[in-house]
Design a protein around this motif. Structure first.
Motif, mmCIF file in Angstrom:
data_model
loop_
_atom_site.group_PDB
_atom_site.id
_atom_site.type_symbol
_atom_site.label_atom_id
_atom_site.label_comp_id
_atom_site.label_asym_id
_atom_site.label_seq_id
_atom_site.Cartn_x
_atom_site.Cartn_y
_atom_site.Cartn_z
ATOM 1 N N VAL A 149 -2.854 37.810 -40.894
ATOM 2 C CA VAL A 149 -2.469 37.441 -39.533
ATOM 3 C C VAL A 149 -1.561 36.223 -39.642
ATOM 4 O O VAL A 149 -1.907 35.248 -40.316
ATOM 5 N N ILE A 150 -0.408 36.284 -39.008
ATOM 6 C CA ILE A 150 0.502 35.145 -38.925
ATOM 7 C C ILE A 150 0.435 34.633 -37.486
ATOM 8 O O ILE A 150 0.612 35.401 -36.540
ATOM 9 N N ILE A 151 0.174 33.353 -37.361
ATOM 10 C CA ILE A 151 -0.092 32.723 -36.067
ATOM 11 C C ILE A 151 0.971 31.672 -35.774
ATOM 12 O O ILE A 151 1.292 30.857 -36.643
ATOM 13 N N SER A 152 1.495 31.687 -34.558
ATOM 14 C CA SER A 152 2.463 30.679 -34.100
ATOM 15 C C SER A 152 2.007 30.149 -32.748
ATOM 16 O O SER A 152 1.996 30.888 -31.761
ATOM 17 N N THR A 153 1.633 28.874 -32.723
ATOM 18 C CA THR A 153 1.186 28.254 -31.478
ATOM 19 C C THR A 153 2.201 27.219 -31.005
ATOM 20 O O THR A 153 3.032 26.744 -31.778
ATOM 21 N N VAL A 154 2.079 26.866 -29.738
ATOM 22 C CA VAL A 154 2.848 25.727 -29.245
ATOM 23 C C VAL A 154 2.195 24.467 -29.823
ATOM 24 O O VAL A 154 0.984 24.437 -30.058
ATOM 25 N N TRP A 155 2.986 23.446 -30.091
ATOM 26 C CA TRP A 155 2.461 22.234 -30.731
ATOM 27 C C TRP A 155 1.342 21.596 -29.920
ATOM 28 O O TRP A 155 0.369 21.094 -30.486
ATOM 29 N N SER A 156 1.451 21.617 -28.618
ATOM 30 C CA SER A 156 0.453 20.936 -27.784
ATOM 31 C C SER A 156 -0.930 21.568 -27.880
ATOM 32 O O SER A 156 -1.925 20.932 -27.534
ATOM 33 N N ARG A 157 -1.026 22.799 -28.366
ATOM 34 C CA ARG A 157 -2.324 23.483 -28.483
ATOM 35 C C ARG A 157 -2.704 23.731 -29.945
ATOM 36 O O ARG A 157 -3.704 24.386 -30.219
ATOM 37 N N SER A 158 -1.916 23.221 -30.872
ATOM 38 C CA SER A 158 -2.125 23.542 -32.284
ATOM 39 C C SER A 158 -3.481 23.070 -32.809
ATOM 40 O O SER A 158 -4.137 23.789 -33.564
ATOM 41 N N SER A 159 -3.925 21.905 -32.415
ATOM 42 C CA SER A 159 -5.220 21.395 -32.898
ATOM 43 C C SER A 159 -6.368 22.273 -32.421
ATOM 44 O O SER A 159 -7.253 22.646 -33.202
ATOM 45 N N GLU A 160 -6.346 22.613 -31.155
ATOM 46 C CA GLU A 160 -7.387 23.472 -30.573
ATOM 47 C C GLU A 160 -7.436 24.831 -31.273
ATOM 48 O O GLU A 160 -8.514 25.305 -31.669
ATOM 49 N N VAL A 161 -6.286 25.451 -31.442
ATOM 50 C CA VAL A 161 -6.240 26.765 -32.068
ATOM 51 C C VAL A 161 -6.631 26.660 -33.542
ATOM 52 O O VAL A 161 -7.390 27.490 -34.048
ATOM 53 N N THR A 162 -6.154 25.639 -34.234
ATOM 54 C CA THR A 162 -6.489 25.473 -35.646
ATOM 55 C C THR A 162 -7.992 25.336 -35.837
ATOM 56 O O THR A 162 -8.563 25.958 -36.744
ATOM 57 N N GLN A 163 -8.648 24.553 -35.017
ATOM 58 C CA GLN A 163 -10.101 24.401 -35.148
ATOM 59 C C GLN A 163 -10.816 25.728 -34.926
ATOM 60 O O GLN A 163 -11.761 26.067 -35.639
ATOM 61 N N PHE A 164 -10.371 26.502 -33.953
ATOM 62 C CA PHE A 164 -10.959 27.809 -33.704
ATOM 63 C C PHE A 164 -10.707 28.742 -34.891
ATOM 64 O O PHE A 164 -11.617 29.438 -35.358
ATOM 65 N N VAL A 165 -9.482 28.744 -35.395
ATOM 66 C CA VAL A 165 -9.124 29.582 -36.543
ATOM 67 C C VAL A 165 -9.986 29.214 -37.752
ATOM 68 O O VAL A 165 -10.502 30.089 -38.448
ATOM 69 N N LEU A 166 -10.151 27.933 -38.009
ATOM 70 C CA LEU A 166 -10.953 27.514 -39.166
ATOM 71 C C LEU A 166 -12.397 27.969 -39.042
ATOM 72 O O LEU A 166 -13.010 28.360 -40.034
ATOM 73 N N GLY A 167 -12.945 27.921 -37.850
ATOM 74 C CA GLY A 167 -14.295 28.427 -37.648
ATOM 75 C C GLY A 167 -14.391 29.902 -37.990
ATOM 76 O O GLY A 167 -15.335 30.344 -38.653
ATOM 77 N N LEU A 168 -13.393 30.657 -37.571
ATOM 78 C CA LEU A 168 -13.385 32.085 -37.861
ATOM 79 C C LEU A 168 -13.135 32.384 -39.336
ATOM 80 O O LEU A 168 -13.768 33.277 -39.909
#
Length: 121
Positions: free
Chosen positions: A78-97
């Motif tokens: 899976v290749i993921i591209s987020t907006v910078w303002s939400r990158s921390s939130e998404v990264t933490q969720f991704v790491l949990g998964l």
């Protein structure tokens, strides 16, 4: 500009340099270095349940989405591209998964493999 992550399955630990090579290959649509894994599909399903793909949103919901573009999902990565303002939130969720499904998470901005805090590096 987006904040990107790559997620895939690999049976052994991996160096940052190896991960960068694999990530670059995946971005060039060459998945020879990775294998299909059911954990990738479960990861993608959970990710998209939390943060639906842009094409699954109503027009008025798109602005609130964390995606720069919808995640690119295959059987092997899976290749993921987020907006910078939400990158921390998404990264933490991704790491949990990734910790839950035993997958590799690669941060190409910093050229490092990123592990869930409970995952031995």
């Amino acid at each position: 500009m987006s904040f990107d992550l790559g997620v895939w399955a690999i049976p052994q630990s991996i160096s940052d340099a190896q991960a960068m090579r694999i990530y670059e290959e995946l971005c060039e649509e060459n998945a020879a270095s990775v294998r299909d894994d059911p954990g990738v599909q479960r990861f993608a399903q959970a990710l998209l349940e939390q943060f639906p793909a842009l094409e699954d949103l109503a027009d008025e919901q798109i602005e609130a989405s964390p995606w720069s573009v919808s995640p690119w999902v295959t059987g092997s990565h899976v290749i993921i591209s987020t907006v910078w303002s939400r990158s921390s939130e998404v990264t933490q969720f991704v790491l949990g998964l990734t910790g839950q499904y035993g997958l590799v998470c690669f941060d190409p901005q910093n050229a490092v493999v990123v592990y869930h805090p409970s995952t031995p590096a």
